[in-house]
Design a protein around this motif. Structure first.
Motif, short mmCIF file in Angstrom:
data_model
loop_
_atom_site.label_atom_id
_atom_site.label_comp_id
_atom_site.label_asym_id
_atom_site.label_seq_id
_atom_site.Cartn_x
_atom_site.Cartn_y
_atom_site.Cartn_z
N THR A 28 40.54 31.97 65.65
CA THR A 28 40.40 32.54 66.51
C THR A 28 39.26 33.72 65.62
O THR A 28 39.30 33.57 64.74
CB THR A 28 41.61 33.67 67.32
OG1 THR A 28 41.92 34.68 66.34
CG2 THR A 28 42.74 32.74 67.80
N GLY A 63 49.05 39.77 73.85
CA GLY A 63 48.24 38.79 72.77
C GLY A 63 48.18 38.86 71.75
O GLY A 63 46.84 37.97 70.90
N ASN A 133 42.31 39.85 72.91
CA ASN A 133 41.39 38.35 72.47
C ASN A 133 41.96 37.09 72.49
O ASN A 133 42.97 36.51 72.25
CB ASN A 133 41.25 37.92 71.18
CG ASN A 133 39.93 37.95 70.10
OD1 ASN A 133 39.28 37.43 70.87
ND2 ASN A 133 40.81 36.65 69.31
C1 LIG Z 1 45.34 32.10 71.89
S1 LIG Z 1 46.52 33.48 71.71
C2 LIG Z 1 45.46 34.13 70.56
C3 LIG Z 1 46.19 35.44 69.35
C4 LIG Z 1 45.44 36.82 68.96
N1 LIG Z 1 45.21 37.14 69.97
C5 LIG Z 1 44.24 36.06 68.04
O1 LIG Z 1 43.45 36.20 68.64
O2 LIG Z 1 43.91 35.28 67.04
C6 LIG Z 1 46.95 33.90 72.68
C7 LIG Z 1 48.19 34.87 72.31
O3 LIG Z 1 48.38 35.44 74.16
C8 LIG Z 1 50.11 35.33 74.17
N2 LIG Z 1 50.18 35.74 75.93
C9 LIG Z 1 50.37 34.88 76.73
N3 LIG Z 1 50.81 35.50 77.54
C10 LIG Z 1 50.85 36.80 78.09
C11 LIG Z 1 51.45 37.97 78.54
N4 LIG Z 1 51.17 38.12 79.70
N5 LIG Z 1 51.81 39.41 77.54
C12 LIG Z 1 51.49 39.05 76.01
N6 LIG Z 1 51.10 38.02 75.64
C13 LIG Z 1 50.57 37.09 76.16
C14 LIG Z 1 50.38 34.21 73.25
O4 LIG Z 1 51.70 34.73 73.30
C15 LIG Z 1 49.06 34.30 72.61
O5 LIG Z 1 50.12 34.78 71.23
#
Ligand SMILES: C[S@@+](CC[C@H](N)C(=O)[O-])C[C@H]1O[C@@H](n2cnc3c(N)ncnc32)[C@H](O)[C@@H]1O
Length: 346
Positions: A28, A63, A133
Motif C-alpha cells: 500500500t 483502516g 487509505n
Molecule cells: C487494505 S487495508 C489498508 C491498511 C492501511 N490503511 C494501509 O494503507 O496500509 C484495509 C483496512 O481497513 C480495515 N477496515 C475495514 N473496515 C473497517 C471499518 N469499518 N472500520 C475500521 N477499519 C476497517 C481493515 O481491517 C484493514 O485493516
C-alpha cells in the motif's frame, strides 16, 4: 467478502493475518515507507492553519492496520510542526482487538495523544480530518446479479437480484461520518472510477499474486472492490458535505510537494534520522531511499495513476484549493456530478 475479511475467528483482517508489504500479500502507499505519511502530514498542517490553528484538532483514521501511517504522521509533525503537534489528537477507529493491540504497541510513545473507538458510531462530533487509505476498497460489496451459493461443498456465484447498490456499506459509512464531522475534511485515498468509467472489479490477492476467484484461499487472501467515487461524492453532498477536490495520487502528491518546506519548518532534532534532516526547507528529499519511494508513489505506472484522492469538506473557506488539488481539474466535472455544491473553482 464480509465473512472472508471480517469473520471473528477466520477473517483475513479481523484475526490480524493480513500481511502488507514486501514480504506480505500486497503493497500500500503506507508500506512504501514513511514518505506518504510525511507528505500527508504537510497537507494536514495546512488544513489546521486554514481552520484557524485551533487548539483541539482531531485526526480520525479508519483502516489503520498496524498504525504505521499514524506513526509516520505523528513522528514527522512532532519536530517539523511542533505547534500543530501540540494541538493534535489522533483517534483510530478500529473494530478488531487484535489490530488495536498492535496499534497501541506501535504508538505507545505518543501516550494519550492517541485514542481508539470501536466504530464510527462511537465517535463524538469533531473538528478536523477523517483520513483513510484503502479503507473503502475493503468494504464488502454486492455484485450485480450475483449471490454466493453452494455447488456440492464448493462456494460458487449463483444468479441473484440486480439493482441493489453495489456499495451499500460505503454509503452507510458516509451517512454516519457526515453527521460526525462538524467542520473540516474527509480525505479518502483509494482506487476506483468515476461513474462514467465505472466497472465492477473484484481483486483477490495473496503473496503478491492475483488469485482467480474470491473463493480461493478464503481468510488467507485480501479481497477488494474498486470504488465508485461519484456514488460516494453524491451521497456526501446529499448529507451536507461538499466536494473539495478529486484527482489522482500523482497530481495530489505533486501539489503537496510543490508547497513542501515553505514556511515554518524548524531545525530537525539531533536524533532525527539523517535521511529526514535534509529536507526541512527544501521541496524534495535527496537520499536514494526516499527518491525510490517517491517514484513508487508518483509514477503513473506504479501507484500514481491507479490511486485517486477524494476530499470532502464541511464549513471551510476554499477560496484557494488545498495544495493537494492545485493541479487538479474541476472535481464536479471529473466526477460527473449533476448537482454539485463544491466551492472549488479550478
Ligand atoms: C487494505 S487495508 C489498508 C491498511 C492501511 N490503511 C494501509 O494503507 O496500509 C484495509 C483496512 O481497513 C480495515 N477496515 C475495514 N473496515 C473497517 C471499518 N469499518 N472500520 C475500521 N477499519 C476497517 C481493515 O481491517 C484493514 O485493516
Amino acid at each position: 467478502m464480509a465473512q472472508a475479511l471480517y469473520h471473528p475467528e477466520h477473517g483475513y483482517y479481523s484475526t490480524d493475518r493480513a500481511a502488507i508489504g514486501r514480504r506480505g500479500d500486497y503493497f500500500t502507499n503506507v508500506s512504501v515507507g514513511p514518505l506518504f505519511g510525511e507528505l500527508l502530514a504537510a497537507q494536514f498542517v495546512e488544513i489546521w492553519k486554514r481552520l484557524g490553528r485551533i487548539d483541539n484538532f482531531l485526526i480520525v483514521e479508519q483502516g489503520a492496520h498496524h498504525g504505521q501511517f499514524a506513526r509516520d504522521v505523528l513522528e514527522s509533525t512532532q519536530w517539523r510542526s511542533p505547534e500543530f503537534f501540540s494541538a493534535l489528537h489522533y483517534q483510530i477507529v478500529e473494530p478488531f482487538s487484535a489490530l488495536r493491540d498492535r496499534q497501541s504497541q506501535g504508538l505507545k510513545e505518543f501516550g494519550d495523544r492517541v485514542s481508539w473507538r470501536r466504530s464510527l458510531d462511537e465517535l463524538e462530533p469533531f473538528v478536523g480530518i477523517h483520513f483513510s487509505n484503502e479503507l473503502l476498497d475493503a468494504m464488502p460489496v454486492n455484485l450485480q446479479g450475483k449471490l454466493v451459493g453452494l455447488d456440492g461443498d464448493k462456494l460458487v456465484f449463483v444468479e441473484g437480484p440486480g439493482g441493489r447498490p453495489m456499495n451499500q456499506a460505503m454509503l452507510d459509512w458516509i451517512d454516519c461520518l457526515s453527521t460526525k464531522l462538524e467542520r473540516g475534511f474527509v480525505i479518502a485515498v483509494d482506487y476506483g472510477f468515476s461513474r462514467a468509467e465505472f466497472r465492477e472489479v473484484l481483486q483477490v490477492r495473496a503473496k503478491h499474486r492475483a488469485l482467480d476467484s474470491p473463493f480461493d484461499e478464503i481468510g488467507e487472501a485480501d479481497i477488494t472492490a474498486h470504488v465508485n467515487w461519484t456514488d460516494l461524492a453524491e451521497r456526501a453532498e446529499a448529507n451536507g458535505l461538499r466536494v473539495a477536490g478529486f484527482t489522482d495520487q500523482h497530481h495530489f502528491l505533486t501539489g503537496i510537494i510543490s508547497e513542501f518546506g515553505r514556511g515554518d519548518s524548524p531545525e530537525p532534532p539531533a536524533n532525527a534520522s539523517p535521511a529526514r534532516t535534509d529536507w526541512g526547507q527544501s521541496p524534495l528529499p535527496s537520499d536514494s531511499k526516499t527518491k525510490r519511494a517517491l517514484q513508487t508513489l508518483l509514477h503513473p505506472e506504479m501507484l500514481g495513476r491507479s490511486f485517486q484522492v477524494l476530499a470532502l469538506e464541511k464549513d471551510v473557506d476554499l477560496a484557494e484549493p488545498l495544495s493537494g488539488f492545485k493541479f487538479a481539474r474541476n472535481p464536479c466535472q471529473a466526477l460527473g456530478l449533476r448537482v454539485c455544491n463544491s466551492r472549488v473553482s479550478t
